[in-house]
Write a protein that holds these residues in place. Structure first.
Motif, PDB file in Angstrom:
ATOM      1  N   TYR A 126       0.598  -1.500   0.741  1.00 19.28           N
ATOM      2  CA  TYR A 126       0.093   0.167   0.015  1.00 19.28           C
ATOM      3  C   TYR A 126       0.759   1.315   0.023  1.00 19.28           C
ATOM      4  O   TYR A 126       0.596   2.075  -0.603  1.00 19.28           O
ATOM      5  CB  TYR A 126      -1.276   0.218   1.348  1.00 19.28           C
ATOM      6  N   ALA A 274      -7.209  -4.725  -7.280  1.00 23.12           N
ATOM      7  CA  ALA A 274      -7.976  -3.505  -5.285  1.00 23.12           C
ATOM      8  C   ALA A 274      -9.434  -3.119  -5.465  1.00 23.12           C
ATOM      9  O   ALA A 274      -9.639  -1.944  -6.618  1.00 23.12           O
ATOM     10  CB  ALA A 274      -6.938  -2.453  -6.125  1.00 23.12           C
ATOM     11  N   ALA A 294      -5.441   3.453  -0.200  1.00 24.26           N
ATOM     12  CA  ALA A 294      -4.244   3.051   0.400  1.00 24.26           C
ATOM     13  C   ALA A 294      -4.108   3.564   1.141  1.00 24.26           C
ATOM     14  O   ALA A 294      -3.756   2.958   2.582  1.00 24.26           O
ATOM     15  CB  ALA A 294      -3.127   3.233  -1.120  1.00 24.26           C
ATOM     16  N   ALA A 297      -5.928   2.081   4.055  1.00 27.12           N
ATOM     17  CA  ALA A 297      -5.185   0.963   4.289  1.00 27.12           C
ATOM     18  C   ALA A 297      -3.789   0.699   5.474  1.00 27.12           C
ATOM     19  O   ALA A 297      -3.614  -0.147   6.707  1.00 27.12           O
ATOM     20  CB  ALA A 297      -4.635  -0.220   2.371  1.00 27.12           C
TER      21      ALA A 297
END
Length: 464
Positions: A126, A274, A294, A297
């Motif tokens: 990420y 994703a 990202a 995450a």
């Protein structure tokens, strides 16, 4: 010296007196600890992982949620009996003796530090979206180690900092995920869902197969019970935090998966790397979904690491107080966190990260990660068995007669669910996990022998 008979040796042991606990976790912090440890980085890939089975996987999520809530209720009930740090070690120890307690602690501890390393490695993918690392293994290892040691630093600062970080990180990841899971429902296209059963096998077979991929989505439900010694009013708070954290996590899992299923066409979702990013892009009509997901995450996994490092320190701390783990694990710093336990899991995790970026694809690291799918569930099974033991024994001061039916139902369901989790890990994980579990027996033999020798010496000196 009189040698105890086998029957006497098998008698349950009474808990060792615990030092005065630092009650720094309220309901919000304890709930955040449960949610933060359940929701890690895996949620961002789950919809694509189960998409090949069709929407039957949503039914699997519901089944798993019921089992996870049963475990939450089980740990809440057991925490009322033993509201001390160590939870899943304490319950089998009290019911079946020190050896069962040691196996539970050893199994859980190994699962923790290997999972911590795996989570830190997961951060790298990420971060690479936000700051391209260009496949540089040195940079990747540095990022993974930073992801591990920053939450470790929060643990060194004390349980109050751990609780604060856990609340903040849980809000930062829960809110955007819940927003997508709710707002996204208004833009769902039912044509995107695809078939109910896309696997080509029977419905029951597809349900079991998709559940096998989702079985470990709820690891962490025990977090409040393991930290009961740091929870205010644990007799009530542990149960409430466990159930609330599990239900909130299940809500995010199920609604989030439904939203992704309805926003991304099934044919595309099956091959998506994703899925949440694709869902955000479909919702907004832009291409910034990958960056947004990202960021969430990274926050999600960092918060998860913060909680799991605490778990990895507290389980051996409880066992070390009984002389069943090396003595340094029992040392508690000024902030109320077992500092040596934090150091141990951080160093072991660092070694695994280094191994991951220096060895080939079939490494010991991958094997150990597979083993954690088994070792994480052994303490669940033993804790459920402990509750069944107390219910069968019918000790009135431990089991409330009015709640017997409820407690029995929860214990039976939890035992069956834990057994299903272990079976779903697969033959390789169970076989290797059992070997890894039994590798701890020499450690127990050595520590128990030293403990008994010290006790015998003390008695002899007292008699003299």
């Amino acid at each position: 010296m009189t040698v105890p008979s086998p029957a006497e040796a098998a008698e349950p042991v009474e808990p060792a007196p615990a030092p005065p606990p630092r009650r720094t976790f309220g309901l919000a912090a304890a709930t955040a600890l449960v949610m933060g440890n359940i929701i890690g980085g895996g949620i961002f890939a789950l919809p694509a992982t189960v998409a090949p089975y069709g929407t039957v996987s949503l039914l699997a999520f519901v089944v798993l949620s019921v089992g996870a809530v049963a475990l939450a209720l089980l740990f809440g009930s057991l925490a009322r009996r033993s509201p001390v740090t160590g939870g899943l070690y304490v319950y089998p120890r009290d019911a079946f003796g020190e050896f069962a307690g040691f196996l539970s602690a050893w199994s859980y501890w190994t699962m923790c530090w290997v999972s911590i390393a795996a989570l830190a490695v997961a951060v790298v993918g990420y971060v690479d979206v936000l700051i391209p690392l260009h496949g540089n293994h040195v940079l990747q290892a540095v990022v993974a180690m930073a992801a591990l040691w920053l939450p470790a630093a929060a643990n060194f600062a004390g349980t109050r900092w751990v609780g604060t970080v856990q609340v903040v990180s849980t809000v930062l990841k829960f809110v955007p995920l819940l927003l997508l899971a709710t707002i996204g429902l208004f833009f769902v296209d039912t044509d995107n869902f695809g078939p109910f059963n896309a696997s080509g096998q029977s419905v029951s077979g597809a349900l079991a197969a998709s559940a096998a991929l989702l079985l470990y989505s709820f690891l962490g439900v025990e977090s409040a019970a393991v930290s009961a010694g740091e929870v205010r009013d644990p007799e009530r708070t542990v149960a409430r935090a466990s159930v609330l954290g599990t239900l909130a996590s299940a809500l995010v899992y199920i609604l989030g998966t439904v939203a992704v299923f309805g926003l991304v066409p099934h044919s595309r979702l099956v091959d998506s790397g994703a899925p949440f990013a694709d869902a955000v892009n479909a919702l907004t009509g832009s291409s910034w979904g990958g960056t947004a997901v990202a960021l969430v995450a990274v926050v999600s996994i960092t918060g998860c690491l913060n909680g799991w490092i605490l778990m990895a320190a507290q389980m051996p701390y409880a066992a070390a107080r009984d002389g069943l783990f090396p003595a340094p694990f029992a040392r508690v710093g000024k902030g109320g966190v077992p500092g040596f336990g934090v150091w141990a899991c951080a160093v072991l995790g660092t070694l695994l990260i280094a191994l991951n970026y220096t060895a080939g694809p079939d490494t010991t690291f991958r094997v150990l990660v597979l083993i954690t799918t088994f070792t994480g569930c052994v303490p669940y099974l033993l804790s459920a068995a402990a509750q069944l033991y107390w219910l069968a024994r019918g000790t009135r001061d431990r089991v409330r007669p009015a709640g017997l039916v409820r407690d029995l139902s929860v214990a039976v369901l939890s035992f069956g669910f834990s057994f299903w989790l272990i079976a779903g890990a697969g033959y390789a994980a169970v076989y290797q996990g059992v070997l890894f579990l039994f590798a701890g027996i020499p450690v127990y033999v050595w520590l128990r022998g030293r403990k008994d020798k010290a006790e015998a010496t003390d008695k002899a000196e007292a008699a003299a």
